[in-house]
Design a protein around this motif. Structure first.
Motif, PDB file in Angstrom:
ATOM      1  N   TRP A   1       7.920  -1.316  29.861  1.00 53.38           N
ATOM      2  CA  TRP A   1       9.187  -0.619  29.624  1.00 53.38           C
ATOM      3  C   TRP A   1       9.004   0.657  28.796  1.00 53.38           C
ATOM      4  CZ3 TRP A   1      13.781  -0.283  31.731  1.00 53.38           C
ATOM      5  CH2 TRP A   1      14.740   0.510  31.060  1.00 53.38           C
TER       6      TRP A   1
ATOM      7  N   LEU B   1      11.195  -3.491  37.766  1.00 50.04           N
ATOM      8  CA  LEU B   1      10.387  -2.435  37.154  1.00 50.04           C
ATOM      9  C   LEU B   1       9.038  -2.266  37.848  1.00 50.04           C
ATOM     10  CD1 LEU B   1      11.022  -3.167  33.381  1.00 50.04           C
ATOM     11  CD2 LEU B   1      11.578  -1.037  34.558  1.00 50.04           C
TER      12      LEU B   1
ATOM     13  N   GLN C   1      18.431  -0.856  31.964  1.00 44.50           N
ATOM     14  CA  GLN C   1      18.602  -1.104  30.533  1.00 44.50           C
ATOM     15  C   GLN C   1      20.015  -1.625  30.238  1.00 44.50           C
ATOM     16  OE1 GLN C   1      18.117   2.338  27.978  1.00 44.50           O
ATOM     17  NE2 GLN C   1      17.553   1.064  26.248  1.00 44.50           N
TER      18      GLN C   1
END
Length: 338
Positions: free
Chosen positions: A270, A210, A167
């Motif tokens: 996310w 991710l 992030q």
């Protein structure tokens, strides 16, 4: 109930007036976040981001209050000392943007007017933009360094730290042309930020780190009930992250569902993974096998964690190389920035 921006602003004002009347420690209050945008809703839900500035250290830094199943207040309580000296806030990537252009709802002693005026001078100068970007990048690098001590058998704590590093890395890029990205919309909005600096590969790289290349939207939809169970259970436990709150369940779930049915369904990954990992951190190990499964599918945990950290290392190096070129283009020395 029909949710409009006008309704949300009215609710923000009414709740601020009531709180300021009953709490004389409040020096100022302002509205920030998605309600300031033309379309604050995602999946028909939103939060109202309020900041109350107090003349003392507040007892609780964050407060969540449900107004309806689809709307809640997300209140940050700050000490006036957090804004001192105001000029230094130009280099703060979070508080700087928050204070730059919010909607002022309440003020005493001209606190807000002075702090904002001091902040705005030079805020958009290249040197200050780069300082904020480097601050985010360096925080991500510090997390990466700390994770080197825990590369085997990672649990929720290690995965959430990994996500925190990602992030900050994403926002180091986003900072170059705007404020930090909101958590629900991070993967929705990040591609445009990367494209704006002509580095679209950063968007592809973020999704890859991710595990987005390892999964399909259908699998995320299939696992959503298990996500809901973990979130609901964790929200009832003590000492859980303030983001995992029952008032925020629909806020996340309906947003995830809306993104999954949209043009970029993997952007749901996310908020899905971040909130599930935060939830898992409040549970004992035998309570989160479904979370372990999603980490295995994404190849982000277990034996894959070390290789993910290697990928993160390269990603951070690429950002650093880009920022170094920007420094050179503007004639700055690194010592002037960090």
């Amino acid at each position: 109930m029909r949710i409009t921006r006008e309704l949300l602003i009215r609710l923000a004002k009414e709740n601020t007036q009531e709180r300021a009347y009953n709490d004389k420690s409040i020096l100022a209050a302002y509205l920030s976040g998605s309600v300031l945008q033309d379309d604050p809703l995602l999946g028909g839900t939103t939060d109202i981001d309020l900041v109350f500035v107090h003349d003392r250290t507040p007892e609780h830094p964050r407060e969540i209050k449900a107004l309806s199943p689809d709307i809640h207040l997300d209140i940050l309580h700050r000490d006036q000392k957090d804004y001192d000296p105001p000029r230094e806030l130009r280099n703060n990537p979070w508080l700087g943007h928050e204070l730059y252009d919010p909607m002022l709802l309440y003020e005493t002693k001209h606190f807000f007017e002075f702090a904002q005026a001091s902040l705005r001078g030079g805020f958009d100068e290249p040197k200050n933009i780069l300082k904020r970007s480097y601050k985010l990048l360096n925080h991500a690098r510090k997390i990466w360094l700390d994770l080197q001590l825990k590369t085997s058998d990672p649990g929720p704590k290690e995965i959430i730290n990994y996500l925190d590093a990602l992030q900050h890395a994403a926002n180091a890029i986003a900072e170059l042309n705007g404020p930090p990205l909101a958590e629900r919309r991070l993967l929705l909005d990040f591609p445009a930020r990367a494209e704006a600096i002509e580095r679209p590969e950063f968007s592809t790289g973020l999704l890859g780190l991710l595990g987005g290349t390892e999964i399909t939207p259908a699998i995320l939809a299939e696992l959503l009930p298990a996500w809901n169970n973990s979130f609901t259970f964790a929200a009832k436990t003590a000492d859980i992250d303030s983001r995992i709150h029952l008032a925020r369940l629909a806020y996340y779930e309906k947003a995830i569902e809306a993104i999954l049915s949209g043009e970029n369904p993997l952007a749901a990954l996310w908020p899905f993974l971040q909130t599930w990992t935060l939830s898992a951190s409040a549970l004992v190990e035998n309570q989160f096998p479904a979370w372990q499964r999603i980490c295995e599918l994404l190849k982000i945990g277990g034996e894959h964690f070390e290789s993910r950290l290697e990928g993160l290392d390269q990603y951070l190096d690429n950002i650093e190389e880009m920022l170094e070129k920007m420094l050179q283009a503007h004639g700055f020395e690194l010592s002037e920035i960090i």
